[in-house]
Design a protein around this motif. Structure first.
Motif, PDB file in Angstrom:
ATOM      1  N   VAL A 275       0.846  -1.195   0.000  1.00 14.60           N
ATOM      2  CA  VAL A 275       0.000   0.000   0.000  1.00 14.60           C
ATOM      3  C   VAL A 275       0.878   1.239   0.000  1.00 14.60           C
ATOM      4  O   VAL A 275       1.824   1.346   0.788  1.00 14.60           O
ATOM      5  CB  VAL A 275      -0.937   0.035   1.217  1.00 14.60           C
TER       6      VAL A 275
ATOM      7  N   ILE B 244     -10.207   0.111   2.334  1.00 11.27           N
ATOM      8  CA  ILE B 244      -9.111   1.083   2.425  1.00 11.27           C
ATOM      9  C   ILE B 244      -9.620   2.374   3.062  1.00 11.27           C
ATOM     10  O   ILE B 244      -8.942   2.959   3.927  1.00 11.27           O
ATOM     11  CB  ILE B 244      -8.510   1.355   1.033  1.00 11.27           C
TER      12      ILE B 244
ATOM     13  N   GLY C 211      -4.532  -1.393   4.553  1.00  8.78           N
ATOM     14  CA  GLY C 211      -4.741   0.023   4.302  1.00  8.78           C
ATOM     15  C   GLY C 211      -4.490   0.926   5.489  1.00  8.78           C
ATOM     16  O   GLY C 211      -4.425   2.151   5.331  1.00  8.78           O
TER      17      GLY C 211
END
Length: 719
Positions: A591, A629, A689
């Protein structure tokens, strides 16, 4: 008499409420160490030493039922698992119903943790859907007297290519149920997907909107009693005595007695108040007077914990190899970071229904790890595991806390005493202050860059509690070795690009119970790691994103960095403009996040926008990924600037949302989520996330103000 754990087809269909005429298949590994599982009929399960992993069943009306072996707490398994099976089975989503599977080894591991539902099961689920499809095609081919290769499936029908003849799955179920599942089956190529990869509407949304979805708090049984428990505010405290005279005088109170709950092998005590209604139990509890024995363990304040961690940070013995490497760098820097304790504070507090009989237990509730709870109850209550049923409801949040077996065991003890089903409710204050908590941590980071502006030496020493009921011994001096170990959340390419790295943890002595919290390990470690990498970038006078790219050498990471720069328009940033970046890796996914901030007219900092990019490889539903996320970023925002758990004389201070502040809707910045497209194996989505947000935010604050934020939480208005 030996109790069989095999689930026969007849029993399965009866328990599921399905038609007796059905194509019902499951997935299992027949032997340990075998890398490829097999698809088998439910009818054959009782005649084989099998542990079925998952079940799908198609009845003679064409209805497809899937038993979801994973809990659903908002992360989307209720949608993603059917979507995977629907793709290979060639049915539409409205032809599928999904139900929770009770705890059973036949469904495989059932914990909802580690972001494992899709990345751990996608191949098995695809094969199950494809196997059922091929069995239906073979049944149709036999009816028509043609080769199966002349037929194909589409929209719950089998079609003969040359003549256009069609048979529905409903018409084929009886014959297909007599066919042996294929040993090998060809799966679709990604380019041919019709369902996977699409942002289909979640099939649990309407039920959650109209109230039809059953969460733990919603479940009710006939004759059920209600209980609340007064627990020791210092966690390890023992019940010395209690005065329940006023409590028992409340109409509707049935019983008051001492109970226990296990926390990592240690038994915590409390006093249960059982009544005919929840309100009665709660009112009566307020009249209870408990005297606690708090001897034998420390009563620490937060300041004392931090001071102890600070002392532990400097206990490691130096590694000659690393120290030499650090001294040989062109320039060095050192920094310390501090992370707080946190409560899980799910929107749905802990709760559990237990119904204990002489030789059986049945549990209902927001369970995150059904098999662990089933096994724990069997061992502690001395009841055969096959006589213990753990039923999962929807969860109003979990974050790891609802995987723990303490609250079902406590409910089972109360039910056993009452000889009736009992729902044990944790109030918000109970849920927030009784632990276990996410542990706090201190980090000492040291590093240096060489003449080529690359990281030549990089060390992070951590002082923190090990996960458990507490650590009773002081940390001892130890050597932190070179080029071994790791730090959670750190991008894996750094282990190849940094020639000398060193990581170590010193366990801090404390009686505070700690456990996992969303993105465990990475949710604290990545803050120190990514903030310090940013400090090294500035030490090298390098653009922070370009500096990371120079160390993240794999094609996959190079693609991620390039895409992150593009979606955030990173090259448009100006010096001291308020941009921060962080790149993290955990649970099989990478990420990158860019946070853009600015000063408002009143000079207070405003978070303008968050750009988030995830590389989770093969994926199912992009809308669910975006939601996860977004939710992770919001949770990370709260942990960065809003809330923390503090301790005073060994007791948690924050007990409700008036002091444990959650982000409000007006505080949420614009969030733009993108997904990398590639053919890599799937990674997790529910947790990766979160870790990148806090360091990206703090790096943006440095870019805007020149000030480093090294302690969380902090107040934006005070920067």
């Amino acid at each position: 008499m030996k109790h069989r754990q095999d689930l026969s087809r007849r029993v399965f269909l009866r328990n599921a409420g399905l038609s007796g005429i059905a194509l019902t298949i499951g997935y299992y590994w027949p032997a340990l160490g075998k890398s490829v599982g097999e698809i088998i009929h439910a009818g054959n399960a009782e005649n084989a030493a099998t542990e079925l992993m998952s079940w799908i069943s198609i009845d003679n009306s064409g209805k497809v039922t899937i038993f979801n072996h994973r809990s659903e707490m908002g992360q989307g398994t209720w949608q993603s698992i059917p979507q995977i099976i629907a793709e290979e089975l060639e049915v539409s989503m409205d032809q599928i119903s999904i139900r929770f599977a009770a705890a059973n080894k036949k469904y495989g591991p059932q914990p909802q943790e580690g972001s494992f539902s899709i990345r751990g099961w996608y191949q098995q689920l695809l094969r199950m859907g494809a196997s059922a499809r091929e069995m239906l095609i073979e049944a149709a081919a036999k009816q028509w007297g043609v080769e199966a290769t002349e037929c194909y499936a589409e929209n719950a029908e089998v079609i003969h290519r040359s003549t256009g003849r069609k048979l529905s799955y409903a018409e084929l179920v009886k014959d297909a149920s007599q066919i042996k599942p294929p040993e090998q089956v060809k799966l679709k190529e990604r380019k041919d997907y019709k369902v996977i990869g699409k942002s289909l509407r979640r099939n649990d949304t309407m039920a959650k909107v109209n109230g039809a979805a059953v969460f733990g708090l919603d479940k009710k049984l006939r004759g059920m009693l209600y209980a609340v428990v007064e627990r020791s505010p210092r966690f390890r405290g023992k019940v010395k005595s209690f005065d329940d005279s006023a409590t028992r005088s409340v109409s509707g109170v049935k019983h008051v007695f001492k109970v226990q709950r296990p926390v990592f092998g240690m038994l915590y005590e409390g006093v249960a108040v059982v009544a005919d209604s929840l309100w009665t139990a709660m009112r009566a509890r307020k009249l209870l007077k408990v005297e606690w024995n708090d001897d034998g363990f420390e009563h620490l304040d937060s300041e004392m914990l931090i001071a102890r961690m600070q002392e532990d940070l400097h206990k490691p013995l130096p590694s000659a190899v690393f120290e030499t490497a650090l001294q040989n760098t062109a320039t060095t820097i050192e920094a310390e970071y501090e992370m707080p304790y946190q409560s899980h504070s799910c929107m749905e507090p802990l709760n559990c229904i237990a119904d204990v009989k002489d030789n059986s237990i049945e549990i209902w509730g927001p369970i995150q790890e059904a098999l662990w709870i089933q096994a724990d109850l069997s061992e502690r209550m001395h009841i055969p595991i096959e006589n213990i049923t753990v039923n999962m409801t929807f969860l109003g949040g979990g974050f790891g806390r609802k995987a723990f077996p303490d609250y079902p065991y406590e409910a089972a003890l109360i039910s056993k005493e009452m000889k009736a089903p009992v729902q044990v409710m944790w109030t918000r204050e109970d849920d927030m202050s009784m632990g276990p908590f996410r542990g706090g941590a201190l980090y000492r980071c040291r590093g240096g860059v060489d003449a080529q502006k690359k990281i030549a030496a990089f060390q992070i020493v951590t002082a923190a509690q090990y996960m458990g009921a507490g650590t009773d011994n002081d940390a001892e001096q130890q050597t932190v070795t070179t080029n071994s170990g790791g730090i959670a959340g750190l991008a894996s390419d750094y282990y190849q690009s940094i020639p000398h790295y060193s990581f170590g943890t010193l366990p801090t002595k404390s009686p505070i119970p700690t456990m996992w919290w969303r993105a465990p390990g990475a949710n604290v470690d990545a803050f120190a790691a990514e903030c310090f990498i940013d400090e090294l970038a500035h030490l090298a006078s390098q653009d922070p994103l370009a500096f990371r790219k120079a160390h993240l050498n794999s094609p996959r990471y190079q693609a991620l960095v390039n895409k992150l720069a593009a979606i955030s328009s990173w090259q448009s940033r100006r010096r001291n403009d308020g941009w921060g970046v962080a790149i993290t890796e955990c649970f099989g996914s990478m990420v990158g996040q860019v946070v853009k901030i600015s000063r408002r007219p009143d000079q207070k900092i405003k978070i303008d926008k968050v750009f988030a990019l995830i590389d989770c490889g093969w994926y199912v539903n992009p809308d669910i990924i975006r939601a996860q996320i977004e939710g992770s970023i919001i949770m990370g925002l709260g942990a960065a600037i809003n809330h923390a758990t503090h301790f005073k004389e060994g007791k948690a201070v924050e007990r409700n949302f008036n002091t444990y502040l959650m982000p409000r809707i007006n505080e949420i910045p614009e969030i733009e989520v993108h997904i990398m497209e590639n053919d890599e194996k799937p990674g997790g989505v529910g947790e990766p996330g979160l870790p990148a947000f806090a360091p990206a935010l703090c790096n943006a604050i440095f870019d805007l103000t020149g000030k480093r934020v090294r302690k969380l939480p902090f107040r934006l208005e005070e920067v």
